[in-house]
Design a protein around this motif. Structure first.
Motif, PDB file in Angstrom:
ATOM      1  N   PRO A  21       0.834  -1.294  -0.020  1.00  0.00           N
ATOM      2  CA  PRO A  21       0.098   0.010   0.007  1.00  0.00           C
ATOM      3  C   PRO A  21       0.798   1.195   0.132  1.00  0.00           C
ATOM      4  O   PRO A  21       1.949   1.255   0.165  1.00  0.00           O
ATOM      5  CB  PRO A  21      -0.786  -0.310   1.315  1.00  0.00           C
ATOM      6  N   PRO A  22       0.429   2.421  -0.192  1.00  0.00           N
ATOM      7  CA  PRO A  22       0.981   3.761  -0.478  1.00  0.00           C
ATOM      8  C   PRO A  22       1.753   3.845   0.871  1.00  0.00           C
ATOM      9  O   PRO A  22       2.938   4.531   0.752  1.00  0.00           O
ATOM     10  CB  PRO A  22      -0.307   4.618  -0.415  1.00  0.00           C
ATOM     11  N   ASN A  23       1.569   3.738   2.080  1.00  0.00           N
ATOM     12  CA  ASN A  23       2.209   3.785   3.170  1.00  0.00           C
ATOM     13  C   ASN A  23       3.478   3.016   3.298  1.00  0.00           C
ATOM     14  O   ASN A  23       4.477   3.507   3.837  1.00  0.00           O
ATOM     15  CB  ASN A  23       1.412   3.684   4.360  1.00  0.00           C
ATOM     16  N   PHE A  24       3.463   2.141   2.484  1.00  0.00           N
ATOM     17  CA  PHE A  24       4.941   1.354   2.289  1.00  0.00           C
ATOM     18  C   PHE A  24       5.677   2.097   1.620  1.00  0.00           C
ATOM     19  O   PHE A  24       7.148   2.237   1.644  1.00  0.00           O
ATOM     20  CB  PHE A  24       4.721   0.058   1.646  1.00  0.00           C
ATOM     21  N   ALA A  25       5.326   2.773   0.377  1.00  0.00           N
ATOM     22  CA  ALA A  25       5.774   3.536  -0.366  1.00  0.00           C
ATOM     23  C   ALA A  25       6.404   4.762   0.384  1.00  0.00           C
ATOM     24  O   ALA A  25       7.508   5.415   0.195  1.00  0.00           O
ATOM     25  CB  ALA A  25       5.267   4.173  -1.724  1.00  0.00           C
ATOM     26  N   GLU A  26       5.722   5.269   1.222  1.00  0.00           N
ATOM     27  CA  GLU A  26       5.862   6.411   2.082  1.00  0.00           C
ATOM     28  C   GLU A  26       7.041   6.238   3.022  1.00  0.00           C
ATOM     29  O   GLU A  26       8.222   7.007   3.008  1.00  0.00           O
ATOM     30  CB  GLU A  26       4.918   7.121   2.826  1.00  0.00           C
ATOM     31  N   ALA A  27       7.208   4.942   3.433  1.00  0.00           N
ATOM     32  CA  ALA A  27       8.121   4.621   4.359  1.00  0.00           C
ATOM     33  C   ALA A  27       9.552   4.569   3.676  1.00  0.00           C
ATOM     34  O   ALA A  27      10.641   4.917   4.071  1.00  0.00           O
ATOM     35  CB  ALA A  27       7.733   3.179   5.005  1.00  0.00           C
ATOM     36  N   ALA A  28       9.471   3.948   2.131  1.00  0.00           N
ATOM     37  CA  ALA A  28      10.537   3.839   1.479  1.00  0.00           C
ATOM     38  C   ALA A  28      11.236   5.256   1.054  1.00  0.00           C
ATOM     39  O   ALA A  28      12.461   5.307   1.237  1.00  0.00           O
ATOM     40  CB  ALA A  28      10.247   3.189   0.288  1.00  0.00           C
ATOM     41  N   MET A  29      10.296   6.078   0.805  1.00  0.00           N
ATOM     42  CA  MET A  29      10.924   7.500   0.657  1.00  0.00           C
ATOM     43  C   MET A  29      11.614   8.039   1.542  1.00  0.00           C
ATOM     44  O   MET A  29      12.567   8.867   1.160  1.00  0.00           O
ATOM     45  CB  MET A  29       9.743   8.337  -0.086  1.00  0.00           C
ATOM     46  N   GLU A  30      11.162   7.766   2.928  1.00  0.00           N
ATOM     47  CA  GLU A  30      12.046   8.433   4.004  1.00  0.00           C
ATOM     48  C   GLU A  30      13.608   8.218   4.092  1.00  0.00           C
ATOM     49  O   GLU A  30      14.304   9.020   4.447  1.00  0.00           O
ATOM     50  CB  GLU A  30      11.533   7.803   5.358  1.00  0.00           C
ATOM     51  N   GLY A  31      14.091   7.006   3.658  1.00  0.00           N
ATOM     52  CA  GLY A  31      15.373   6.625   3.501  1.00  0.00           C
ATOM     53  C   GLY A  31      16.122   6.946   2.212  1.00  0.00           C
ATOM     54  O   GLY A  31      17.266   6.986   2.089  1.00  0.00           O
ATOM     55  N   LEU A  32      15.404   7.767   1.428  1.00  0.00           N
ATOM     56  CA  LEU A  32      16.136   8.178   0.078  1.00  0.00           C
ATOM     57  C   LEU A  32      16.449   9.707   0.065  1.00  0.00           C
ATOM     58  O   LEU A  32      15.742  10.529   0.626  1.00  0.00           O
ATOM     59  CB  LEU A  32      15.020   7.958  -1.134  1.00  0.00           C
ATOM     60  N   THR A  33      17.493  10.241  -0.301  1.00  0.00           N
ATOM     61  CA  THR A  33      17.936  11.561  -0.468  1.00  0.00           C
ATOM     62  C   THR A  33      17.334  12.137  -1.621  1.00  0.00           C
ATOM     63  O   THR A  33      17.229  13.438  -1.562  1.00  0.00           O
ATOM     64  CB  THR A  33      19.388  11.581  -0.647  1.00  0.00           C
ATOM     65  N   SER A  34      16.800  11.528  -2.582  1.00  0.00           N
ATOM     66  CA  SER A  34      16.258  12.327  -3.922  1.00  0.00           C
ATOM     67  C   SER A  34      15.091  11.111  -4.428  1.00  0.00           C
ATOM     68  O   SER A  34      15.291   9.965  -4.165  1.00  0.00           O
ATOM     69  CB  SER A  34      17.326  12.305  -4.857  1.00  0.00           C
ATOM     70  N   GLY A  35      14.126  11.712  -4.926  1.00  0.00           N
ATOM     71  CA  GLY A  35      13.392  10.541  -5.585  1.00  0.00           C
ATOM     72  C   GLY A  35      11.834  11.473  -5.814  1.00  0.00           C
ATOM     73  O   GLY A  35      11.598  12.569  -5.288  1.00  0.00           O
ATOM     74  N   GLN A  36      10.989  10.611  -6.463  1.00  0.00           N
ATOM     75  CA  GLN A  36       9.633  11.075  -6.593  1.00  0.00           C
ATOM     76  C   GLN A  36       8.662   9.999  -6.240  1.00  0.00           C
ATOM     77  O   GLN A  36       9.101   8.793  -6.483  1.00  0.00           O
ATOM     78  CB  GLN A  36       9.211  11.545  -8.104  1.00  0.00           C
ATOM     79  N   MET A  37       7.644  10.441  -5.642  1.00  0.00           N
ATOM     80  CA  MET A  37       6.605   9.188  -5.357  1.00  0.00           C
ATOM     81  C   MET A  37       5.362   9.642  -5.777  1.00  0.00           C
ATOM     82  O   MET A  37       4.873  11.093  -5.682  1.00  0.00           O
ATOM     83  CB  MET A  37       6.230   9.353  -3.823  1.00  0.00           C
ATOM     84  N   LEU A  38       4.536   8.787  -6.295  1.00  0.00           N
ATOM     85  CA  LEU A  38       3.040   9.257  -6.857  1.00  0.00           C
ATOM     86  C   LEU A  38       2.284   8.199  -6.378  1.00  0.00           C
ATOM     87  O   LEU A  38       2.602   7.047  -6.519  1.00  0.00           O
ATOM     88  CB  LEU A  38       2.973   9.577  -8.467  1.00  0.00           C
TER      89      LEU A  38
END
Length: 84
Positions: A21-38
């Motif tokens: 689900p989207p909250n997994f993607a949000e958690a993955a983004m927390e550890g990235l220095t750059s990136g895009q999420m949609l």
């Protein structure tokens, strides 16, 4: 995520995926220095197969991974609910 994250990442989050689900993607983004999420409206587990817009976003990212992806087509995605 730990260690050295990739410099360029796009994280697609399907709106209705019970497995990732989207909250997994949000958690993955927390550890990235750059990136895009949609978040792709109405999408299930396979975002890339969710229509022309998500497919074109994937192609755009692969063609120019350091450029921001134009995600404006996502706002035009409509979910057609079937109630019968």
């Amino acid at each position: 995520m730990s260690g050295n994250p990739p410099e360029v990442v796009i994280v697609d989050a399907p709106q209705f995926d019970p497995i990732t689900p989207p909250n997994f993607a949000e958690a993955a983004m927390e550890g990235l220095t750059s990136g895009q999420m949609l978040i792709v409206p109405g999408a299930g587990h396979s975002v890339i197969d969710a229509g022309e817009c998500p497919a074109s976003l994937g192609v755009a990212f692969l063609n120019a991974p350091t450029a921001p992806v134009d995600t404006s087509c996502v706002s035009a995605i409509k979910v057609n609910w079937v109630t019968e």
